[in-house]
Enzyme design. Sequence first.
Site, short mmCIF file in Angstrom:
data_model
loop_
_atom_site.label_atom_id
_atom_site.label_comp_id
_atom_site.label_asym_id
_atom_site.label_seq_id
_atom_site.Cartn_x
_atom_site.Cartn_y
_atom_site.Cartn_z
N ASP A 111 0.85 -1.19 0.00
CA ASP A 111 0.00 0.00 0.00
C ASP A 111 0.89 1.24 0.00
OD1 ASP A 111 -2.33 -1.47 0.14
OD2 ASP A 111 -2.61 -1.19 2.30
N ARG A 130 -1.66 -0.60 -8.50
CA ARG A 130 -3.04 -0.21 -8.18
C ARG A 130 -3.07 1.32 -8.28
NH1 ARG A 130 -3.93 -0.83 -2.18
NH2 ARG A 130 -4.47 -2.98 -2.54
#
Length: 306
Positions: free
Chosen positions: A133, A184
């Site tokens: 992340d 992402r």
Amino acid sequence: MDGTELYRKVILTVSGNIFVKWLSIKYGKKLASRFIAGDTLDEALDEIERLNAKGILVTLDHLGEGIRSLDEAAGYREEYLRLVEGIANRGVQSNISLKPTQMGMALDADTAYQNIKSVVRKAQEHGNFVRLDMEDSPYTQATIDMTLRLHKEGFTNVGTVMQAYLFRTEADVQDLMGAGVNLRLVKGAYKEAGTIAYQKKEDVIDNYKRIIKLHFDQGAYTAVASHDDRIIDWVKVFAEQARIDKQGFEFQMLYGLRMNDQAALAKDGYRIRCYMPYGTMWYPYFTRRLAEKPANLMMVLKNMFK
Ligand SMILES: Cc1cc2nc3c(=O)[nH]c(=O)nc-3n(C[C@H](O)[C@H](O)[C@H](O)COP(=O)(O)OP(=O)(O)OC[C@H]3O[C@@H](n4cnc5c(N)ncnc54)[C@H](O)[C@@H]3O)c2cc1C
């Protein structure tokens, strides 16, 4: 600054207040549970099975960030190793998301690298994928460097996240795509200064579309993580016009948000992945969700008075 931008800034600022934090931790657990799959790995795995049955893929995250010692980081590493095993043993369709600071990035970069590498290696043994992340800007370069270093060492089963609100992101997307890193793409969830990040939501959306297009145009596998229909509809049209198969990219959404729409996307033939957090360290994750949308706060307040 418009109302939404002001709201986001207020919530992110207020949530750092020690009294608000104490109140929320004492009374807020039940309210946060809408966004969190449970306290334990077993509860999360059960929930993954339920989502998989609806055609929804998952990325599983063990909550925890801003840790204070490397012992804590080692504990999280062990939990992640169990998580990778748990996914493999249950045979569920889920990859893994983790936060670099949870593995010690803010304390000692090399220890964090070793911790993350052991999780990535375990995932590779099981044919699984790990997403780092992207946290706030002090960690942007370090996260990119770590991802590239892992790739160079043969761990191509690791990817990261690019935030459309940062000015630097378009160049970063180019570099990471060049190295074959799976990305992402998101708008960005943290409070960042106007010197490094777009502040107006229209500017963030424009840059978001720019990096999504760039990514698609290079033929890269694209993961678009957003609940925003302006983005989702635009991506659907873009993919159709570019003749990209519905299974050739994926949408991603957060656990607890638009769950019916997630199932509908799956039914429609799209790949949709749900970001599912579990664990007891829910406070920072929960406050970012409240900051994103007044409706999330309203939903929580409504439940509070039920
Ligand atoms: C899977 C996933 C992973 C993420 N990972 C990261 C990360 O690593 N780093 C990071 O910085 N950020 C991450 N984010 C958060 C992201 O950066 C944004 O903060 C967050 O997704 C909010 O932006 P949005 O595009 O979803 O829509 P928003 O900007 O919150 O909302 C825009 C519009 O979308 C619609 N909408 C939004 N929510 C709903 C809803 N529940 N129901 C109906 N309509 C809705 C509304 O019309 C709303 O006005 C992630 C998000 C997702 C989904």
